[in-house]
Design a protein around this motif. Structure first.
Motif, PDB file in Angstrom:
ATOM      1  N   ASP A 130      18.965  69.314  21.591  1.00 11.29           N
ATOM      2  CA  ASP A 130      18.722  67.979  22.148  1.00 11.29           C
ATOM      3  C   ASP A 130      17.589  67.281  21.396  1.00 11.29           C
ATOM      4  N   LYS A 132      16.004  64.362  19.651  1.00 16.74           N
ATOM      5  CA  LYS A 132      16.189  62.914  19.726  1.00 16.74           C
ATOM      6  C   LYS A 132      14.811  62.277  19.811  1.00 16.74           C
ATOM      7  N   TYR A 171      22.869  61.161  19.000  1.00 14.76           N
ATOM      8  CA  TYR A 171      22.048  62.212  18.404  1.00 14.76           C
ATOM      9  C   TYR A 171      22.728  63.569  18.521  1.00 14.76           C
ATOM     10  N   LEU A 172      23.970  63.577  18.976  1.00 14.39           N
ATOM     11  CA  LEU A 172      24.765  64.802  19.048  1.00 14.39           C
ATOM     12  C   LEU A 172      25.861  64.754  17.986  1.00 14.39           C
ATOM     13  N   SER A 190      21.223  66.487  14.451  1.00 16.38           N
ATOM     14  CA  SER A 190      20.328  65.762  15.360  1.00 16.38           C
ATOM     15  C   SER A 190      19.004  65.439  14.677  1.00 16.38           C
ATOM     16  N   THR A 194      17.518  61.634  14.111  1.00 18.78           N
ATOM     17  CA  THR A 194      16.182  61.275  14.580  1.00 18.78           C
ATOM     18  C   THR A 194      15.328  60.729  13.437  1.00 18.78           C
TER      19      THR A 194
END
Length: 518
Positions: A130, A132, A171-172, A190, A194
């Motif tokens: 995850d 981000k 972002y996935l 990801s 970012t």
């Protein structure tokens, strides 16, 4: 203040799908920490708490200056919680919103530190899943990755089927959107998304409805415009919808140590499947643990846009998960109308002021025009400098010191604008004189024309811009707009009453310099 275990909760830092993060103080030592109180759905029954204990045990082994490591946890308490190192600073999303995109050497430093953070998490035997902008805290110019590995704690069908968002579209990578399991290449994708946001200030797969964002991610339709060519080439391959084409973490680290290397040559020289099987992506040979790591991933499967659990999410939930996905707000027609009314009110008030105290009103209007134009020019130079090379600690002092010079620079163009507006106001006055209008009416018309031309003439955009920034927030709210109109009306009524009582005040002169004409 409330307490959880040995920790006193001081304030709320944020809220996410897994729980609420508090700024807390460890009473025995006085150390400030970030304490995440987990939602009951996350831990659930005894099996869930056992699982949380196992996860936290492995995550506590991770130690890196680029990671907000876990310091403590209590899976078995009445209120389960996880304690992490507190990182003072703003999220990457807020930093970019306030300071603008990161540029130059600062961007290289940011990208390298963030990939080192990913490597540290992987070295601990877990995936982040995850990464981000809202999960990166900026400690000065250095990124610190938070919430590493905790997404795995919530990797449970009882949770995913109830609509919890365990990642943010945009972002996935495509394999997660297809419902496949996370791999090391997931975090690489990801990471690249970012970094692209940090460099441009916009999500690489755009904004809008979640389905549109996910479709662009599946097709690899990303926007990297404005990023310097070498880094753009690296991000382009790292954002590939085909996981096999993405570089490993070790290859990215090697590239940042020597940017003269070609990332394409490096990628083609390594067998990605072998790297994943041996942990070679991290240079340690240590396997990365994830629920899908023991079965092969098929990244070459066709990227078919079919419904996924994410597409059942309310788009507002996605924006809350990461604000970078929010569509820029467009001004409504009502707000534009209210702002126009305020502009008209200011013009009419200027006319009333010129009819009552013409000399003072004219001096104030011209001084404000010169000041606004100079400040606008200083702000533009300040913004362009940040856009070119990123934010610096000395930007504020430099803006203050340089403002007088920009005020001086704006004088010639301000004179042109004043002559333009003054000439048209004088023409309007001559027309009123030709039709034998009263002196008060003539001055009023001259004032309205002067104010209108100062806001619309050559170079007036630097006058409208600062005024619009004041009027637009007032126009967005009907209540604030109504109050502003009442204030304008009150001043206008005062001027009218004064005119009827005393006529035109030509101070500092005792009488009109134009003789009997006024």
């Amino acid at each position: 203040m409330h307490s959880v275990g040995d920790y006193t909760l001081l304030s709320v830092l944020g809220e996410g799908g897994m729980g609420i993060v508090h700024l807390a103080r460890h009473e025995p030592t006085g150390q400030r920490v970030a304490l995440k109180v987990l939602r009951p759905q996350i831990v659930g029954d005894e099996e869930g708490r056992k699982r949380l204990a196992r996860e936290v045990g492995s995550l506590q082994r991770i130690r890196s200056r680029w990671v907000a490591e876990i310091l403590d946890a209590d899976p078995w308490g009445p209120v389960p919680y996880v304690v992490m190192r507190y990182v003072p600073g703003r999220s990457l999303h807020d930093e970019v919103a306030e300071e603008g995109p990161i540029r130059g050497r600062d961007l290289h430093w940011f990208s390298r530190c963030l990939i080192d953070a990913v490597a540290a998490v992987h070295d601990g035997g877990v995936l982040h899943r995850d990464i981000k902008p809202s999960n990166v805290i900026m400690e000065g110019r250095t990124p610190v990755l938070i919430d590493f590995g905790l997404a795995r704690v919530a990797d449970d069908p009882r949770i995913t089927h109830t609509g919890w968002l365990l990642g943010t579209p945009g972002y996935l990578p495509p394999e997660i959107l297809r419902g496949d399991d996370a791999t090391p290449a997931t975090d690489v994708h990801s990471w690249a998304a970012t970094v692209a946001f940090a460099a441009t200030g916009r999500p690489p797969f755009g904004r809008g409805p979640s389905a549109a964002i996910m479709d662009r991610a599946r097709r690899g339709d990303h926007d990297l415009a404005g990023i310097e060519p070498n880094l753009r080439a690296v991000l382009d391959v790292a954002l590939s919808p085909d996981a096999v084409r993405r570089p490993t973490v070790a290859q990215l680290q090697a590239w940042f140590r020597d940017p003269s290397l070609s990332i394409f040559d490096t990628v083609s020289a390594v067998d990605p499947a072998a790297a994943r099987a041996t942990g070679g992506a991290y240079g340690t040979g240590r396997p990365v643990v994830d629920r899908g790591a023991d079965r092969p991933v098929a990244p070459t499967a066709p990227l078919v846009a079919r419904p996924t659990p994410f597409e059942q999410e309310d788009d507002r939930t996605l924006v809350e998960a990461d604000p970078t996905l929010a569509e820029p707000q467009r001004e409504s027609g009502g707000a534009r109308f209210r702002r126009t009314c305020l502009w008209l009110g200011l013009a009419l008030l200027s006319g009333a002021g010129l009819a009552v105290v013409p000399v003072l009103t004219a001096v104030v209007m011209l001084a404000l025009v010169g000041l606004l134009r100079g400040l606008s020019l200083a702000g533009s130079v300040h913004g362009e400098r940040r856009e070119l090379r990123g934010a610096r600690w000395h930007d504020g002092p430099r803006l203050v010191i340089g403002t007088p010079w920009h005020l001086l620079r704006s004088v010639p163009s301000t004179i042109v604008l004043v002559l333009w507006a003054g000439g048209l106001a004088l023409a309007a006055g001559l027309l009123c004189y030709a039709v034998s209008a009263a002196s008060g009416v003539t001055l009023y018309v001259c004032g309205v024309v002067l104010a209108t031309m100062l806001a619309t003439g050559p170079g007036a955009s630097r006058v409208r811009g600062p005024v619009r920034r004041v009027l637009s927030p007032l126009a967005r709210s009907t209540g604030r707009w109504a109050v502003a109109l009442l204030v304008l009306a009150a001043v206008a009524i005062y001027l009218v009453l004064r005119f009827h009582a005393h006529g035109t005040d030509w101070a500092p002169w005792h009488e009109s310099p134009f003789g009997s004409a006024f």
